[in-house]
Design an enzyme around this catalytic site. Structure first.
Site, PDB file in Angstrom:
ATOM      1  N   GLY A  10       0.814  -1.210   0.000  1.00 57.80           N
ATOM      2  CA  GLY A  10       0.000   0.000   0.000  1.00 57.80           C
ATOM      3  C   GLY A  10       0.851   1.265   0.000  1.00 57.80           C
ATOM      4  O   GLY A  10       2.069   1.208  -0.197  1.00 57.80           O
ATOM      5  N   GLN A  11       0.215   2.398   0.232  1.00 56.59           N
ATOM      6  CA  GLN A  11       0.918   3.689   0.141  1.00 56.59           C
ATOM      7  C   GLN A  11       1.906   3.903   1.284  1.00 56.59           C
ATOM      8  O   GLN A  11       3.095   4.110   1.079  1.00 56.59           O
ATOM      9  CB  GLN A  11      -0.098   4.831   0.175  1.00 56.59           C
ATOM     10  CG  GLN A  11      -1.120   4.817  -0.922  1.00 56.59           C
ATOM     11  CD  GLN A  11      -1.873   6.133  -0.976  1.00 56.59           C
ATOM     12  OE1 GLN A  11      -1.406   7.103  -1.566  1.00 56.59           O
ATOM     13  NE2 GLN A  11      -3.040   6.185  -0.347  1.00 56.59           N
ATOM     14  N   LEU A  12       1.403   3.870   2.510  1.00 55.36           N
ATOM     15  CA  LEU A  12       2.247   4.227   3.653  1.00 55.36           C
ATOM     16  C   LEU A  12       3.259   3.134   3.989  1.00 55.36           C
ATOM     17  O   LEU A  12       4.428   3.429   4.252  1.00 55.36           O
ATOM     18  CB  LEU A  12       1.366   4.541   4.874  1.00 55.36           C
ATOM     19  CG  LEU A  12       2.117   4.966   6.119  1.00 55.36           C
ATOM     20  CD1 LEU A  12       2.912   6.255   5.881  1.00 55.36           C
ATOM     21  CD2 LEU A  12       1.158   5.164   7.294  1.00 55.36           C
ATOM     22  N   ASP A  36      -1.879 -13.358   6.293  1.00 55.20           N
ATOM     23  CA  ASP A  36      -3.200 -12.720   6.301  1.00 55.20           C
ATOM     24  C   ASP A  36      -3.495 -12.286   7.726  1.00 55.20           C
ATOM     25  O   ASP A  36      -3.578 -13.104   8.638  1.00 55.20           O
ATOM     26  CB  ASP A  36      -4.257 -13.722   5.802  1.00 55.20           C
ATOM     27  CG  ASP A  36      -5.655 -13.116   5.814  1.00 55.20           C
ATOM     28  OD1 ASP A  36      -5.812 -11.940   6.212  1.00 55.20           O
ATOM     29  OD2 ASP A  36      -6.593 -13.835   5.439  1.00 55.20           O
ATOM     30  N   ALA A  60      -4.681  -2.079   6.137  1.00 55.82           N
ATOM     31  CA  ALA A  60      -6.056  -1.829   6.578  1.00 55.82           C
ATOM     32  C   ALA A  60      -7.004  -2.047   5.410  1.00 55.82           C
ATOM     33  O   ALA A  60      -6.577  -2.082   4.254  1.00 55.82           O
ATOM     34  CB  ALA A  60      -6.199  -0.392   7.082  1.00 55.82           C
ATOM     35  N   THR A 101      -7.232   7.436  11.630  1.00 53.31           N
ATOM     36  CA  THR A 101      -7.793   8.333  10.627  1.00 53.31           C
ATOM     37  C   THR A 101      -8.652   9.456  11.210  1.00 53.31           C
ATOM     38  O   THR A 101      -9.209   9.311  12.307  1.00 53.31           O
ATOM     39  CB  THR A 101      -8.665   7.488   9.664  1.00 53.31           C
ATOM     40  OG1 THR A 101      -9.458   8.344   8.854  1.00 53.31           O
ATOM     41  CG2 THR A 101      -9.617   6.575  10.400  1.00 53.31           C
ATOM     42  N   ASP A 102      -8.790  10.533  10.451  1.00 50.12           N
ATOM     43  CA  ASP A 102      -9.716  11.618  10.775  1.00 50.12           C
ATOM     44  C   ASP A 102     -11.174  11.121  10.807  1.00 50.12           C
ATOM     45  O   ASP A 102     -12.026  11.750  11.421  1.00 50.12           O
ATOM     46  CB  ASP A 102      -9.588  12.736   9.731  1.00 50.12           C
ATOM     47  CG  ASP A 102      -9.728  12.222   8.312  1.00 50.12           C
ATOM     48  OD1 ASP A 102      -8.980  11.289   7.944  1.00 50.12           O
ATOM     49  OD2 ASP A 102     -10.580  12.735   7.559  1.00 50.12           O
ATOM     50  N   TYR A 125     -16.112   2.368   7.935  1.00 48.92           N
ATOM     51  CA  TYR A 125     -14.646   2.451   7.974  1.00 48.92           C
ATOM     52  C   TYR A 125     -14.184   3.166   9.252  1.00 48.92           C
ATOM     53  O   TYR A 125     -13.323   2.668   9.983  1.00 48.92           O
ATOM     54  CB  TYR A 125     -14.155   3.189   6.721  1.00 48.92           C
ATOM     55  CG  TYR A 125     -12.695   3.584   6.759  1.00 48.92           C
ATOM     56  CD1 TYR A 125     -11.691   2.633   6.609  1.00 48.92           C
ATOM     57  CD2 TYR A 125     -12.322   4.924   6.941  1.00 48.92           C
ATOM     58  CE1 TYR A 125     -10.343   3.005   6.640  1.00 48.92           C
ATOM     59  CE2 TYR A 125     -10.988   5.293   6.968  1.00 48.92           C
ATOM     60  CZ  TYR A 125      -9.995   4.337   6.821  1.00 48.92           C
ATOM     61  OH  TYR A 125      -8.673   4.705   6.863  1.00 48.92           O
ATOM     62  N   LYS A 129     -12.012   1.619  12.380  1.00 47.90           N
ATOM     63  CA  LYS A 129     -10.685   2.160  12.706  1.00 47.90           C
ATOM     64  C   LYS A 129     -10.652   2.600  14.174  1.00 47.90           C
ATOM     65  O   LYS A 129      -9.643   2.430  14.858  1.00 47.90           O
ATOM     66  CB  LYS A 129     -10.326   3.328  11.780  1.00 47.90           C
ATOM     67  CG  LYS A 129     -10.075   2.944  10.329  1.00 47.90           C
ATOM     68  CD  LYS A 129      -8.875   2.035  10.115  1.00 47.90           C
ATOM     69  CE  LYS A 129      -7.564   2.703  10.407  1.00 47.90           C
ATOM     70  NZ  LYS A 129      -6.426   1.796  10.080  1.00 47.90           N
TER      71      LYS A 129
HETATM   72  N1  LIG Z   1      -5.521   6.650   2.409  1.00 46.52           N
HETATM   73  C1  LIG Z   1      -5.907   7.630   3.223  1.00 46.52           C
HETATM   74  O1  LIG Z   1      -6.298   8.747   2.770  1.00 46.52           O
HETATM   75  C2  LIG Z   1      -5.856   7.454   4.713  1.00 46.52           C
HETATM   76  C3  LIG Z   1      -6.327   8.496   5.537  1.00 46.52           C
HETATM   77  C4  LIG Z   1      -6.267   8.336   6.925  1.00 46.52           C
HETATM   78  C5  LIG Z   1      -5.745   7.163   7.467  1.00 46.52           C
HETATM   79  N2  LIG Z   1      -5.335   6.168   6.640  1.00 46.52           N
HETATM   80  C6  LIG Z   1      -4.802   4.936   7.259  1.00 46.52           C
HETATM   81  O2  LIG Z   1      -3.419   4.878   6.934  1.00 46.52           O
HETATM   82  C7  LIG Z   1      -3.023   3.505   6.796  1.00 46.52           C
HETATM   83  C8  LIG Z   1      -2.310   3.331   5.482  1.00 46.52           C
HETATM   84  O3  LIG Z   1      -3.207   3.713   4.425  1.00 46.52           O
HETATM   85  P1  LIG Z   1      -2.801   3.496   2.904  1.00 46.52           P
HETATM   86  O4  LIG Z   1      -3.510   4.540   2.120  1.00 46.52           O
HETATM   87  O5  LIG Z   1      -1.342   3.308   2.792  1.00 46.52           O
HETATM   88  O6  LIG Z   1      -3.533   2.103   2.625  1.00 46.52           O
HETATM   89  P2  LIG Z   1      -3.557   1.239   1.288  1.00 46.52           P
HETATM   90  O7  LIG Z   1      -2.721   1.876   0.248  1.00 46.52           O
HETATM   91  O8  LIG Z   1      -4.986   0.913   0.997  1.00 46.52           O
HETATM   92  O9  LIG Z   1      -2.790  -0.090   1.756  1.00 46.52           O
HETATM   93  C9  LIG Z   1      -3.335  -0.973   2.690  1.00 46.52           C
HETATM   94  C10 LIG Z   1      -2.679  -2.315   2.482  1.00 46.52           C
HETATM   95  O10 LIG Z   1      -3.217  -3.242   3.433  1.00 46.52           O
HETATM   96  C11 LIG Z   1      -3.370  -4.487   2.779  1.00 46.52           C
HETATM   97  N3  LIG Z   1      -4.314  -5.381   3.435  1.00 46.52           N
HETATM   98  C12 LIG Z   1      -5.659  -5.289   3.429  1.00 46.52           C
HETATM   99  N4  LIG Z   1      -6.203  -6.369   4.040  1.00 46.52           N
HETATM  100  C13 LIG Z   1      -5.162  -7.143   4.460  1.00 46.52           C
HETATM  101  C14 LIG Z   1      -5.071  -8.390   5.138  1.00 46.52           C
HETATM  102  N5  LIG Z   1      -6.167  -9.082   5.506  1.00 46.52           N
HETATM  103  N6  LIG Z   1      -3.848  -8.904   5.407  1.00 46.52           N
HETATM  104  C15 LIG Z   1      -2.734  -8.254   5.013  1.00 46.52           C
HETATM  105  N7  LIG Z   1      -2.755  -7.081   4.354  1.00 46.52           N
HETATM  106  C16 LIG Z   1      -3.961  -6.539   4.073  1.00 46.52           C
HETATM  107  C17 LIG Z   1      -3.863  -4.067   1.412  1.00 46.52           C
HETATM  108  O11 LIG Z   1      -3.768  -5.119   0.471  1.00 46.52           O
HETATM  109  P3  LIG Z   1      -4.867  -5.154  -0.741  1.00 46.52           P
HETATM  110  O12 LIG Z   1      -4.743  -3.870  -1.474  1.00 46.52           O
HETATM  111  O13 LIG Z   1      -4.434  -6.362  -1.508  1.00 46.52           O
HETATM  112  O14 LIG Z   1      -6.208  -5.304  -0.084  1.00 46.52           O
HETATM  113  C18 LIG Z   1      -2.941  -2.899   1.101  1.00 46.52           C
HETATM  114  O15 LIG Z   1      -1.723  -3.326   0.530  1.00 46.52           O
HETATM  115  C19 LIG Z   1      -4.283   2.669   6.976  1.00 46.52           C
HETATM  116  O16 LIG Z   1      -4.342   2.230   8.303  1.00 46.52           O
HETATM  117  C20 LIG Z   1      -5.403   3.658   6.735  1.00 46.52           C
HETATM  118  O17 LIG Z   1      -6.573   3.285   7.453  1.00 46.52           O
HETATM  119  C21 LIG Z   1      -5.356   6.291   5.280  1.00 46.52           C
END
Ligand SMILES: NC(=O)c1ccc[n+]([C@@H]2O[C@H](COP(=O)([O-])OP(=O)(O)OC[C@H]3O[C@@H](n4cnc5c(N)ncnc54)[C@H](OP(=O)(O)O)[C@@H]3O)[C@@H](O)[C@H]2O)c1
Length: 280
Positions: A10-12, A36, A60, A101-102, A125, A129
């Site tokens: 994922g991104q972070l 998993d 997540a 998250t916010d 969501y 969280k």
């Molecule tokens: N994106 C935002 O704007 C935002 C804002 C506030 C907070 N956050 C929080 O910041 C964190 C990082 O966000 P992000 O944007 O980097 O998320 P992301 O790009 O959606 O990456 C999340 C990763 O978690 C993996 N994942 C999901 N289910 C899983 C499982 N059962 N076992 C193992 N891995 C699993 C996903 O795989 P798949 O893609 O294959 O499902 C994906 O690679 C998260 O906790 C998110 O809630 C994000």
């Protein structure tokens, strides 16, 4: 120090792993291929074999709209998955970083949200969280809970990438102008996380890039910095219905970061400029 990072695909998670590597800190970067999260035995087996000193939990279920119709799947990952991981962290006396998250707030406040403000998630969501946060608080004493917002990173999909793509295809774009927040570059947040894990200043924090804007302001700045001539047309949230209700105010106060001696993230315009240059 050995650090396990989840959500590497994922991104972070990707940028946290990069930052750890740049600092010469031993890192095990994992995603679904490694284990998993929702499978207790799989988590215990993998984490037990690595025996990390720190777990940075970036994985997540992040599909905010889809979660409204698939709450069980969202809960399974964000609550059960987090519980599995933080229970294992506790057994190993590892530090645990949970990214939140916010969306844990209702978005109705007119000022930035403080860490101790009353929560009130309005979406599946956001509720999962928040429950994840509570599981971490109650399970693992050595925790950092970091609430962030409006994330953009090189690895994965985000608003900036969508705007850049649409900007090349369209002459005008309608973008919501009455929701406010702070864009956050994963590279900047990753640096803070890597600073934090080297301390024992446990607790809940807010961390985003500095400054704030509306989504329309953000889109305008993306077009400007990318040299695109697409016109951004401001619209209200009511003109852009979505399954999950978005917070009107996503601004998070970073006072606690400063009070604890952490360096706040740079301004969001600066972050966006670097991001566009680095991803070109
Ligand atoms: N994106 C935002 O704007 C935002 C804002 C506030 C907070 N956050 C929080 O910041 C964190 C990082 O966000 P992000 O944007 O980097 O998320 P992301 O790009 O959606 O990456 C999340 C990763 O978690 C993996 N994942 C999901 N289910 C899983 C499982 N059962 N076992 C193992 N891995 C699993 C996903 O795989 P798949 O893609 O294959 O499902 C994906 O690679 C998260 O906790 C998110 O809630 C994000």
């Amino acid at each position: 120090m050995k650090v396990l990072v989840t959500g590497f695909a994922g991104q972070l998670g990707y940028d946290v792993a990069q930052e750890l590597a740049a600092r010469g800190i031993s890192c095990i970067a994992a995603d679904k291929g490694e284990f998993d999260l929702t499978n207790t035995e799989s988590v215990r087996g993998f984490v037990g074999a690595c025996r990390p000193d720190v777990i940075v939990h970036c994985a997540a279920y992040t599909a905010v709209d889809k979660a409204e119709e698939d709450s069980a799947a969202c809960y399974k990952v964000n609550v059960n998955g987090t519980q599995n991981l933080c229970s294992t962290a506790k057994e190993m006396q590892a530090k645990f970083v949970y990214i939140s998250t916010d969306y844990v707030f209702d978005g109705e406040k007119s000022e930035p949200y403080e860490v101790d403000d009353v929560t009130g998630p309005q979406t599946v969501y956001g509720s999962t969280k928040l429950e994840g946060e509570n599981r971490v608080r109650h399970t693992c004493p050595k925790h950092f809970i970091i609430r962030t917002a409006w994330v953009f990173g090189k690895n994965g999909n985000n608003f900036v990438k969508t705007m850049l793509r649409l900007g090349k295809e369209r002459e005008t774009l309608n973008v919501v102008c009455d929701q406010f927040g702070s864009p956050t570059y994963t590279k900047d947040l990753a640096r803070l996380i890597c600073d934090m894990i080297q301390t024992d200043k446990y607790g809940t924090y807010h961390a985003t890039n500095e400054g704030f804007c509306s989504w329309a302001d953000f889109a305008f700045e993306i077009m400007r910095k990318a040299g695109l001539s697409t016109k951004v047309v401001p619209i209200s949230s009511s003109e852009y219905p979505a399954k999950a209700k978005r917070p009107m105010n996503s601004r998070l106060s970073k006072q606690k970061l400063v009070d604890n001696g952490f360096t706040p993230l740079p301004d969001w315009q600066d972050a966006l400029e670097r991001y566009i240059k680095e991803t070109e």
